[in-house]
Scaffold this motif. Structure first.
Motif, PDB file in Angstrom:
ATOM      1  N   ASP A   3      13.599  35.145   7.708  1.00  0.00           N
ATOM      2  CA  ASP A   3      12.195  34.730   7.654  1.00  0.00           C
ATOM      3  C   ASP A   3      12.036  33.247   7.965  1.00  0.00           C
ATOM      4  OD1 ASP A   3      10.991  37.245   6.617  1.00  0.00           O
ATOM      5  OD2 ASP A   3      12.348  36.844   4.966  1.00  0.00           O
ATOM      6  N   ALA A   4      13.093  32.455   7.720  1.00  0.00           N
ATOM      7  CA  ALA A   4      13.023  31.017   7.951  1.00  0.00           C
ATOM      8  C   ALA A   4      14.425  30.433   8.025  1.00  0.00           C
ATOM      9  CB  ALA A   4      12.239  30.325   6.832  1.00  0.00           C
ATOM     10  N   VAL A   5      14.506  29.248   8.596  1.00  0.00           N
ATOM     11  CA  VAL A   5      15.732  28.451   8.594  1.00  0.00           C
ATOM     12  C   VAL A   5      15.436  27.169   7.823  1.00  0.00           C
ATOM     13  CG1 VAL A   5      17.422  27.187   9.979  1.00  0.00           C
ATOM     14  CG2 VAL A   5      16.471  29.356  10.827  1.00  0.00           C
ATOM     15  N   VAL A   6      16.261  26.865   6.839  1.00  0.00           N
ATOM     16  CA  VAL A   6      16.145  25.602   6.097  1.00  0.00           C
ATOM     17  C   VAL A   6      17.246  24.670   6.592  1.00  0.00           C
ATOM     18  CG1 VAL A   6      16.344  24.463   3.855  1.00  0.00           C
ATOM     19  CG2 VAL A   6      15.061  26.606   4.067  1.00  0.00           C
ATOM     20  N   LEU A   7      16.857  23.507   7.056  1.00  0.00           N
ATOM     21  CA  LEU A   7      17.791  22.560   7.663  1.00  0.00           C
ATOM     22  C   LEU A   7      17.978  21.364   6.739  1.00  0.00           C
ATOM     23  CD1 LEU A   7      19.437  22.069  10.231  1.00  0.00           C
ATOM     24  CD2 LEU A   7      17.422  21.000  11.242  1.00  0.00           C
TER      25      LEU A   7
END
Length: 284
Positions: free
Chosen positions: A220-224
């Motif tokens: 659902d998302a990429v956290v960087l």
């Protein structure tokens, strides 16, 4: 030292190649006290002695359990380091859980350091509003982890979500931790960017790699996160632009968001992992 109230606390350790950070964290993920020291030479025994000493200096009278983020591939059941690079010499094979539990007299949970960061961001940070998240940390090295529903996915061999060793179509200016130069870490890590002076190029390479990887993982998302991500727009915008240019159309709207907890993420994540384990330990 005192935290000023009678709340239960969870101790956390973030062990790295250059420093060890320690903290006392409450059950909501708020850091109450911090300490840090340089990582000593001398292998696993010396590192764990220094780590335990940090926690003892903070005071463990109200601590219910200890969570540890450690470099390398970690068996989450035994808390032993299965394999590690030379970033921390003599670390492979270290029985982190066994040694610290004996020294501190407390339950101990151990995971890879990037998984600790991911656990913190998934439960109390930028990933908390999403179900399935790929967490990527870019700093001295490159790491990755997967969370689903706020829980870590370890995979069959403890490497789920790892991204450092993805092959890239160029030769990096520094070796990956495994020694190769055609891996993602060799091109986009902090030392690689320092060698080339080009954070945008590194961001573009990472974005293209994510475009392929997300076809498989479909989060659902990429956290960087990580130190390099703190460069801000020059890096993150380059990642996002390259990703959107290369990704399949259904994936292009996947948000790539900066980590929210900063350097506290692995400490918060390790502490909340320890908290989650207390209910299991209490019935054994």
């Amino acid at each position: 030292m005192t935290t000023g109230d009678g709340a239960d606390l969870y101790a956390a350790l973030d062990i790295g190649g250059t420093k060890i950070a320690a903290a006392l964290v409450d059950g909501h993920g708020a850091v109450r006290l911090r300490a840090r020291t340089a990582t000593p030479a001398g292998g696993g025994a010396a590192v764990l002695t220094a780590a335990a000493g940090l926690l003892e200096g903070l005071g463990t009278a109200r601590v219910r359990a200890v969570g540890v983020g450690a470099p390398g591939v970690v068996d989450p059941e035994t808390g032993r380091v299965v394999s590690a690079t030379d970033v921390l010499p003599g670390w492979a094979g270290t029985p982190v859980k066994e040694v610290l539990a004996h020294r501190l007299g407390l339950p101990v949970a151990v995971v890879n350091d990037v998984r600790a960061m991911a656990n913190g961001e998934a439960r109390a940070g930028a990933g908390s509003g999403y179900h399935r998240v790929l967490h990527v940390s870019v700093g001295t090295g490159v790491g990755g982890a997967l969370t689903t529903g706020g829980r870590l996915e370890h995979g069959a061999h403890g490497t789920a979500g790892e991204v450092a060793h993805l092959l890239v179509p160029e030769r990096g200016p520094v070796p990956c931790g495994c020694g190769r130069r055609d891996h993602l870490e060799a091109v986009v890590s902090g030392p690689a960017i320092e060698a080339t002076g080009d954070a945008r190029h590194a961001g573009s390479v990472l974005g293209r790699a994510l475009a392929g990887l997300l076809c498989v993982l479909d989060p659902d998302a990429v956290v960087l996160g990580g130190g390099v991500a703190q460069i801000g727009a020059p890096f993150i915008d380059a990642v996002t632009t390259a990703f959107q240019a290369e990704a399949l159309p259904p994936l292009r709207a996947t948000p790539i968001v900066p980590a929210r907890l900063g350097t506290d993420a692995p400490l918060v994540g390790a502490a909340l992992l320890a908290k989650a384990g207390t209910s299991q330990w209490s019935v054994r």
